[in-house]
Design a protein around this motif. Structure first.
Motif, PDB file in Angstrom:
ATOM      1  N   LYS A  52       9.243  90.644  40.189  1.00 12.04           N
ATOM      2  CA  LYS A  52       8.384  91.622  40.844  1.00 12.04           C
ATOM      3  C   LYS A  52       9.206  92.593  41.683  1.00 12.04           C
ATOM      4  O   LYS A  52       8.925  93.795  41.714  1.00 12.04           O
ATOM      5  CB  LYS A  52       7.363  90.898  41.726  1.00 12.04           C
ATOM      6  CG  LYS A  52       6.339  91.820  42.362  1.00 12.04           C
ATOM      7  CD  LYS A  52       5.304  91.034  43.152  1.00 12.04           C
ATOM      8  CE  LYS A  52       4.274  91.966  43.771  1.00 12.04           C
ATOM      9  NZ  LYS A  52       3.258  91.208  44.554  1.00 12.04           N
ATOM     10  N   ARG A  53      10.234  92.083  42.358  1.00 11.10           N
ATOM     11  CA  ARG A  53      11.067  92.951  43.190  1.00 11.10           C
ATOM     12  C   ARG A  53      11.866  93.942  42.348  1.00 11.10           C
ATOM     13  O   ARG A  53      12.150  95.060  42.779  1.00 11.10           O
ATOM     14  CB  ARG A  53      12.015  92.081  44.027  1.00 11.10           C
ATOM     15  CG  ARG A  53      12.790  92.864  45.078  1.00 11.10           C
ATOM     16  CD  ARG A  53      13.623  91.982  45.973  1.00 11.10           C
ATOM     17  NE  ARG A  53      14.754  91.409  45.273  1.00 11.10           N
ATOM     18  CZ  ARG A  53      14.932  90.116  45.027  1.00 11.10           C
ATOM     19  NH1 ARG A  53      14.010  89.237  45.412  1.00 11.10           N
ATOM     20  NH2 ARG A  53      15.992  89.673  44.389  1.00 11.10           N
ATOM     21  N   ASP A  86       3.126  98.546  44.264  1.00 14.55           N
ATOM     22  CA  ASP A  86       3.788  97.384  44.878  1.00 14.55           C
ATOM     23  C   ASP A  86       3.372  97.197  46.336  1.00 14.55           C
ATOM     24  O   ASP A  86       4.200  96.907  47.212  1.00 14.55           O
ATOM     25  CB  ASP A  86       5.313  97.513  44.784  1.00 14.55           C
ATOM     26  CG  ASP A  86       5.797  97.536  43.349  1.00 14.55           C
ATOM     27  OD1 ASP A  86       5.102  96.960  42.486  1.00 14.55           O
ATOM     28  OD2 ASP A  86       6.865  98.110  43.085  1.00 14.55           O
ATOM     29  N   LYS A 139       8.337  80.169  40.471  1.00 12.72           N
ATOM     30  CA  LYS A 139       7.755  81.119  41.396  1.00 12.72           C
ATOM     31  C   LYS A 139       8.821  82.048  41.967  1.00 12.72           C
ATOM     32  O   LYS A 139       8.582  83.249  42.149  1.00 12.72           O
ATOM     33  CB  LYS A 139       7.044  80.377  42.526  1.00 12.72           C
ATOM     34  CG  LYS A 139       5.752  79.691  42.097  1.00 12.72           C
ATOM     35  CD  LYS A 139       5.052  79.066  43.294  1.00 12.72           C
ATOM     36  CE  LYS A 139       3.732  78.430  42.866  1.00 12.72           C
ATOM     37  NZ  LYS A 139       3.027  77.802  44.019  1.00 12.72           N
ATOM     38  N   ALA A 140       9.992  81.474  42.257  1.00 14.57           N
ATOM     39  CA  ALA A 140      11.082  82.303  42.783  1.00 14.57           C
ATOM     40  C   ALA A 140      11.524  83.343  41.753  1.00 14.57           C
ATOM     41  O   ALA A 140      11.789  84.503  42.094  1.00 14.57           O
ATOM     42  CB  ALA A 140      12.266  81.421  43.186  1.00 14.57           C
ATOM     43  N   LYS A 186       9.669  84.644  39.426  1.00 18.13           N
ATOM     44  CA  LYS A 186       8.625  85.666  39.335  1.00 18.13           C
ATOM     45  C   LYS A 186       8.682  86.632  40.510  1.00 18.13           C
ATOM     46  O   LYS A 186       8.405  87.820  40.362  1.00 18.13           O
ATOM     47  CB  LYS A 186       7.258  84.993  39.261  1.00 18.13           C
ATOM     48  CG  LYS A 186       7.034  84.242  37.948  1.00 18.13           C
ATOM     49  CD  LYS A 186       5.694  83.535  37.920  1.00 18.13           C
ATOM     50  CE  LYS A 186       5.512  82.763  36.615  1.00 18.13           C
ATOM     51  NZ  LYS A 186       4.235  82.025  36.591  1.00 18.13           N
ATOM     52  N   ARG A 187       9.061  86.113  41.694  1.00 19.51           N
ATOM     53  CA  ARG A 187       9.218  87.001  42.850  1.00 19.51           C
ATOM     54  C   ARG A 187      10.357  87.991  42.618  1.00 19.51           C
ATOM     55  O   ARG A 187      10.251  89.178  42.959  1.00 19.51           O
ATOM     56  CB  ARG A 187       9.479  86.191  44.116  1.00 19.51           C
ATOM     57  CG  ARG A 187       8.251  85.505  44.691  1.00 19.51           C
ATOM     58  CD  ARG A 187       8.481  85.076  46.123  1.00 19.51           C
ATOM     59  NE  ARG A 187       9.568  84.126  46.233  1.00 19.51           N
ATOM     60  CZ  ARG A 187       9.420  82.788  46.178  1.00 19.51           C
ATOM     61  NH1 ARG A 187       8.199  82.279  46.002  1.00 19.51           N
ATOM     62  NH2 ARG A 187      10.446  81.994  46.297  1.00 19.51           N
TER      63      ARG A 187
END
Length: 387
Positions: free
Chosen positions: A241-242, A168, A234-235, A237-238
């Motif tokens: 990822k977090r 990451d 997109k938000a 997906k962020r």
């Protein structure tokens, strides 16, 4: 015995971070080139593969002498591991597609896969908590690292290679620690441990480590992942990822706590630990559709490995027993029948009338079987001269 310690690197600038990332990319691209040659020409031994690709890796990927050697060894170790898994049946007929794919094409490495370092290209300064590390942009000195006090003590006994890992966007060093193994004591009894999904671990003392909280946490993350994946923005997906690996870290922490508690109890009472041999259980057991996620997220192997290495450090013996009928056999009269297990939580013997918590009964059976395994000669049993 060997354990690992993880430290987090704190590159002082974007240039240092880019150099570390570029080093991983170069080494893994070189590893893929060496893997293709090893597969095509059947050169799986390090000496013969090194003679074939050493100079090409140095010239084409801008590697130093020692990084090139470490990269070649990484490739050979990967093929040796694959061969061992196939020979042991870990890639057997039940997984024929995976086995066929593994045997029909060369092993590939991700561009951010771990890269081994030895003492020639990595120097530790434990007093200042810094490292000096080789990169494709030159050697970078004085990179700070952070770790726990326990890990810092372990690093004083560091031996062998350390792996550079990128996760990451952060960089870690995974160091191998060599510790002397304490003498395994002769147990006065056995702490039987029944592993499960509803109750993570149950001992023959009647102690139950319930899995309700962990299962709810897993279900929450499954629902959240499903919701975010459907949203697809997109938000979202962020956020995905977090949240990566958060569930796995929580489960590993839970298993560490349980393993430490079990080993401490066994050490305090001078007993050994008896576990079921659950290898291949996911292939043997069928589950309903709504229960498959819980079955396949059950980290019993991780918990078992945590128990084993913590027990080894404490000198506590560990044995694995045959799990067949541990949930159906009465721990009082040995009567075995499938109807003895009334439901998930309750055991009622149809012969003698014994009523117990089902997992408690199973752990008692595991403890009973442990002594026979120990007498036959367990792997870590002390020799007669040591006793």
């Amino acid at each position: 015995m060997k354990i690992i310690a993880q430290v987090k690197l704190l590159p002082g600038s974007a240039y240092d971070a880019d150099a570390l990332a570029a080093t991983l990319r170069a080494c893994n691209r070189a590893a893929n080139r060496a893997s293709e040659v090893a597969f095509a020409k059947d050169l799986k031994r390090r000496n013969v593969l090194q003679d074939e690709v050493y100079y090409a890796l140095k010239n084409d990927f801008d590697l130093g002498a020692q990084p090139a050697v470490r990269t070649i060894k990484k490739v050979c170790d990967a093929y040796a591991t694959l061969k061992g898994n196939i020979k042991a049946g870990n890639l057997g007929p039940e997984d024929s597609k995976r086995r066929k794919r593994a045997e029909s094409k060369p092993i590939t490495f991700r561009e951010d896969a771990a890269q081994p370092y030895d003492d020639r290209i990595l120097t530790w300064n434990l007093d200042e908590r810094t490292v000096s590390i080789w990169t494709v942009a030159g050697r970078i000195k004085g990179i700070p690292f952070v770790c726990s006090d326990e890990a810092l003590k372990l690093l004083a006994s560091r031996k062998g290679e350390s792996d550079l890992v990128m996760r990451d966007g952060m960089f870690f060093l995974i160091a191998t620690i060599g510790l002397p193994e304490p003498e395994v004591s002769e147990p006065t009894g056995w702490l039987g441990v029944d592993l499960g999904i509803v109750n993570i671990a149950t001992t023959n003392d009647g102690q139950i480590m319930a899995g309700r909280r962990l299962n709810r946490y897993r279900q929450h993350h499954r629902d959240l992942r499903t919701k975010l994946q459907k949203k697809g923005t997109k938000a979202a997906k962020r956020v995905l990822k977090r949240l990566r690996r958060r569930e796995a870290r929580h489960a590993a922490n839970t298993n560490h706590i349980i393993a430490k508690r079990l080993v401490t109890t066994a050490e305090r009472t001078s007993r050994g630990i008896a576990l079921e041999d659950l290898g291949g259980i996911r292939q043997r057991v069928t589950a309903k559709k709504d229960q498959r996620a819980r079955l396949h997220s059950w980290a019993f192997a991780q918990l078992g490995s945590f128990i084993e290495y913590k027990a080894c450090r404490a000198g506590v013996p560990v044995v694995h027993v045959d799990p067949r009928n541990t949930s159906r056999q009465c721990s009082e009269c040995w009567h075995t029948h499938r109807t003895n297990r009334v439901d998930q939580a309750r055991f009622v013997c149809r012969s003698c009338g014994t009523v117990l918590h089902a997992d408690h009964n199973g752990s008692r059976n595991i403890a009973h079987r442990a002594d026979a395994v120990w007498q036959r000669g367990a792997v870590n049993r002390p020799s007669p001269t040591a006793r």
